[in-house]
Design a protein around this motif. Structure first.
Motif, PDB file in Angstrom:
ATOM      1  N   CYS A  24      10.949  10.419  13.708  1.00  0.00           N
ATOM      2  CA  CYS A  24      10.397   9.177  12.687  1.00  0.00           C
ATOM      3  C   CYS A  24      10.894   9.795  10.941  1.00  0.00           C
ATOM      4  O   CYS A  24      11.411  10.712  11.025  1.00  0.00           O
ATOM      5  CB  CYS A  24       9.168  10.268  12.806  1.00  0.00           C
ATOM      6  N   LEU A  25      11.092   8.588  11.087  1.00  0.00           N
ATOM      7  CA  LEU A  25      12.030   8.538   9.897  1.00  0.00           C
ATOM      8  C   LEU A  25      11.179   8.519   8.400  1.00  0.00           C
ATOM      9  O   LEU A  25      10.919   9.138   7.647  1.00  0.00           O
ATOM     10  CB  LEU A  25      12.438   7.131   8.914  1.00  0.00           C
ATOM     11  N   GLY A  26       9.678   7.943   8.006  1.00  0.00           N
ATOM     12  CA  GLY A  26       8.415   8.212   7.958  1.00  0.00           C
ATOM     13  C   GLY A  26       7.151   7.885   8.220  1.00  0.00           C
ATOM     14  O   GLY A  26       6.880   7.025   8.998  1.00  0.00           O
ATOM     15  N   GLN A  27       5.901   7.809   7.194  1.00  0.00           N
ATOM     16  CA  GLN A  27       4.552   7.665   7.977  1.00  0.00           C
ATOM     17  C   GLN A  27       3.741   7.028   6.917  1.00  0.00           C
ATOM     18  O   GLN A  27       3.980   6.993   5.794  1.00  0.00           O
ATOM     19  CB  GLN A  27       3.940   8.245   8.337  1.00  0.00           C
ATOM     20  N   SER A  28       2.520   5.796   7.256  1.00  0.00           N
ATOM     21  CA  SER A  28       1.789   5.107   6.143  1.00  0.00           C
ATOM     22  C   SER A  28       0.680   5.465   6.716  1.00  0.00           C
ATOM     23  O   SER A  28       0.202   4.648   7.934  1.00  0.00           O
ATOM     24  CB  SER A  28       2.895   4.072   5.654  1.00  0.00           C
ATOM     25  N   LYS A  29      -0.240   6.044   6.053  1.00  0.00           N
ATOM     26  CA  LYS A  29      -1.750   6.397   6.402  1.00  0.00           C
ATOM     27  C   LYS A  29      -1.965   4.755   6.065  1.00  0.00           C
ATOM     28  O   LYS A  29      -2.281   3.466   4.909  1.00  0.00           O
ATOM     29  CB  LYS A  29      -2.454   6.987   5.427  1.00  0.00           C
ATOM     30  N   VAL A  30      -3.296   3.847   7.389  1.00  0.00           N
ATOM     31  CA  VAL A  30      -3.688   2.321   7.148  1.00  0.00           C
ATOM     32  C   VAL A  30      -4.865   2.637   6.496  1.00  0.00           C
ATOM     33  O   VAL A  30      -5.781   3.381   6.824  1.00  0.00           O
ATOM     34  CB  VAL A  30      -3.861   1.874   8.537  1.00  0.00           C
ATOM     35  N   ASP A  31      -4.977   2.131   5.476  1.00  0.00           N
ATOM     36  CA  ASP A  31      -6.702   2.176   3.803  1.00  0.00           C
ATOM     37  C   ASP A  31      -7.247   1.529   5.149  1.00  0.00           C
ATOM     38  O   ASP A  31      -7.475   0.939   6.363  1.00  0.00           O
ATOM     39  CB  ASP A  31      -6.549   1.467   3.193  1.00  0.00           C
ATOM     40  N   SER A  32      -8.452   1.590   4.969  1.00  0.00           N
ATOM     41  CA  SER A  32      -9.859   2.069   6.028  1.00  0.00           C
ATOM     42  C   SER A  32     -10.192   0.970   6.131  1.00  0.00           C
ATOM     43  O   SER A  32     -10.862   0.344   6.716  1.00  0.00           O
ATOM     44  CB  SER A  32     -10.888   2.950   5.968  1.00  0.00           C
ATOM     45  N   LYS A  33     -10.068  -0.244   4.288  1.00  0.00           N
ATOM     46  CA  LYS A  33     -10.699  -1.081   4.258  1.00  0.00           C
ATOM     47  C   LYS A  33      -9.519  -2.507   5.393  1.00  0.00           C
ATOM     48  O   LYS A  33     -10.220  -3.510   4.549  1.00  0.00           O
ATOM     49  CB  LYS A  33     -11.117  -1.556   3.068  1.00  0.00           C
ATOM     50  N   THR A  34      -8.290  -1.778   5.400  1.00  0.00           N
ATOM     51  CA  THR A  34      -6.775  -2.972   5.378  1.00  0.00           C
ATOM     52  C   THR A  34      -6.945  -2.743   6.796  1.00  0.00           C
ATOM     53  O   THR A  34      -7.929  -2.084   7.597  1.00  0.00           O
ATOM     54  CB  THR A  34      -6.081  -3.336   4.712  1.00  0.00           C
ATOM     55  N   ASN A  35      -5.592  -3.643   7.480  1.00  0.00           N
ATOM     56  CA  ASN A  35      -4.855  -2.515   8.650  1.00  0.00           C
ATOM     57  C   ASN A  35      -3.529  -2.706   8.309  1.00  0.00           C
ATOM     58  O   ASN A  35      -2.681  -2.462   7.527  1.00  0.00           O
ATOM     59  CB  ASN A  35      -5.191  -3.944   9.226  1.00  0.00           C
ATOM     60  N   GLU A  36      -2.759  -2.780   9.631  1.00  0.00           N
ATOM     61  CA  GLU A  36      -1.059  -2.426   8.654  1.00  0.00           C
ATOM     62  C   GLU A  36      -0.549  -3.721   9.071  1.00  0.00           C
ATOM     63  O   GLU A  36       0.773  -3.374   8.322  1.00  0.00           O
ATOM     64  CB  GLU A  36      -0.688  -2.616  11.100  1.00  0.00           C
ATOM     65  N   ILE A  37      -1.127  -4.574   8.229  1.00  0.00           N
ATOM     66  CA  ILE A  37      -0.342  -5.267   7.864  1.00  0.00           C
ATOM     67  C   ILE A  37      -0.152  -5.098   6.489  1.00  0.00           C
ATOM     68  O   ILE A  37       1.128  -5.397   5.883  1.00  0.00           O
ATOM     69  CB  ILE A  37      -1.279  -6.806   7.807  1.00  0.00           C
TER      70      ILE A  37
END
Length: 375
Positions: free
Chosen positions: A140-153
């Motif tokens: 894995c090169l990196g991670q990002s948390k998806v905000d609860s009010k948004t999505n992967e986009i």
């Protein structure tokens, strides 16, 4: 005992927000204990604290400075104060220092939900993380948390911004088939390979109007096929490439530097004849002038990210982890990802993730070898 080179140089920039005069156990000590304990098979705060008490002599070799080991409550509380963004930055800098992406390497991006982080009592939704996965070496090169009010986009462009992906081919499933994401990839001097589904209705319809099953027998463009037999099932994969984008009409101009339409047909056959339900057809667009074999290999490589998710769940028990207070679930997810990368980069012991963790618990020199890849 001689102190070995600290493998945690990439994490010294993480700020400790506690009052300096009241700190009994440093942040670096707690991170050190946590990573070593998780490498050795512990998945709870109590287990991590137990490890710190019993393995103090080993920890001293890697810069441990505490006179005593912190309690489980202290470890949990301090880990909960770490900025997830700071830990993310340190994680990505570490990967940049020890993993150089090759030109044309496939980097798969996909999301994973931390099922155990759901808290029914407080109606806290489970955390969803987007991972960037280097398929050649399986890290894995990196991670990002998806905000609860948004999505992967919205999370994917933020993750792409942090990564050095120049020259790579970025593969994303249909959720990421968005013009802004495609443009972000181009802006990072990389190429995209995006799956097309109903969320891009007109594009999906244009593919439907173009593709005919008869193309599998008679196709004017570049094609490539493979067969693989496993567990009594024969799987045939066929890749078709079209560079004549006129079939898309004006849609061809909507996507930055679009060069290729790709079609992957997979047939999973258990009997003498394949049923209609055994056939799947997937559509792709790419900014790279792919050959049919490159499309075949890249789409297959993309699904290797599922093996990483499986290893996190089976080898590191991610889905059953009940850590969920404040930022601890997100921080611990990144710790698990670090541990998984360390175990996968260590090649001398040919074994699965669970066995490698047990070897770390049994053999301190093997654990030291695993930690060495963090330097």
């Amino acid at each position: 005992m001689t102190e070995e080179k600290s493998p945690f140089m990439h994490f010294v920039s993480i700020k400790d927000i506690r009052q300096e005069g009241k700190v009994e156990h440093t942040l670096s000590d707690i991170i050190l204990i946590t990573i070593c304990a998780v490498l050795s098979g512990h998945d709870t705060w109590k287990g991590i604290s137990d490890y710190g008490r019993k393995q103090r002599d080993f920890l001293l070799r890697f810069g441990f400075s505490g006179k005593t080991s912190p309690s489980a409550d202290t470890i949990a509380r301090v880990m909960g104060t770490i900025s997830p963004k700071a830990l993310q930055k340190a994680f990505i800098e570490w990967m940049k220092s020890c993993h150089e992406l090759t030109d044309g390497e496939v980097v798969a991006i996909d999301g994973k939900t931390l099922k155990g982080s759901y808290n029914r009592a407080t109606d806290q939704a489970a955390i969803h993380m987007v991972n960037a996965f280097a398929t050649a070496n399986g890290v894995c090169l990196g991670q990002s948390k998806v905000d609860s009010k948004t999505n992967e986009i919205t999370a994917i462009p933020k993750l792409l911004e942090l990564l050095d992906i120049s020259g790579c081919l970025i593969t994303i499933d249909a959720m990421g088939c968005q013009r802004k994401i495609a443009q972000k990839i181009i802006d990072k001097n990389a190429d995209y390979l995006l799956a097309v589904k109903g969320n891009q209705g007109r594009l999906d319809e244009a593919f439907d109007n173009y593709y005919r099953p008869s193309m599998l027998q008679h196709f004017d463009g570049d094609s490539y096929s493979s067969q693989e037999k496993s567990h009594g099932r024969l799987e045939t994969r066929c890749a078709l490439i079209n560079t004549d984008l006129s079939v898309l009409g004006d849609l061809a101009y909507d996507w930055p530097e679009l060069k290729t339409m790709g079609i992957m047909v997979s047939v999973r056959q258990e009997g003498k004849h394949a049923e209609e339900s055994d056939i799947s057809v997937r559509y792709y667009i790419s900014s790279k002038a792919l050959t049919a074999k490159e499309l075949h290999d890249a789409t297959r490589s993309h699904w290797l990210i599922e093996s990483m998710h499986w290893q996190l769940d089976v080898g590191l028990k991610e889905d059953t982890c009940r850590i969920r207070v404040d930022d601890r679930a997100e921080v611990f997810a990144r710790i698990r990802q670090m541990v998984l990368n360390l175990l996968k980069q260590e090649k001398s012991f040919k074994a699965g993730i669970q066995r490698k963790r047990m070897m770390c618990a049994m053999d301190q020199e093997y654990l030291a070898t695993v930690l060495g890849s963090l330097s």
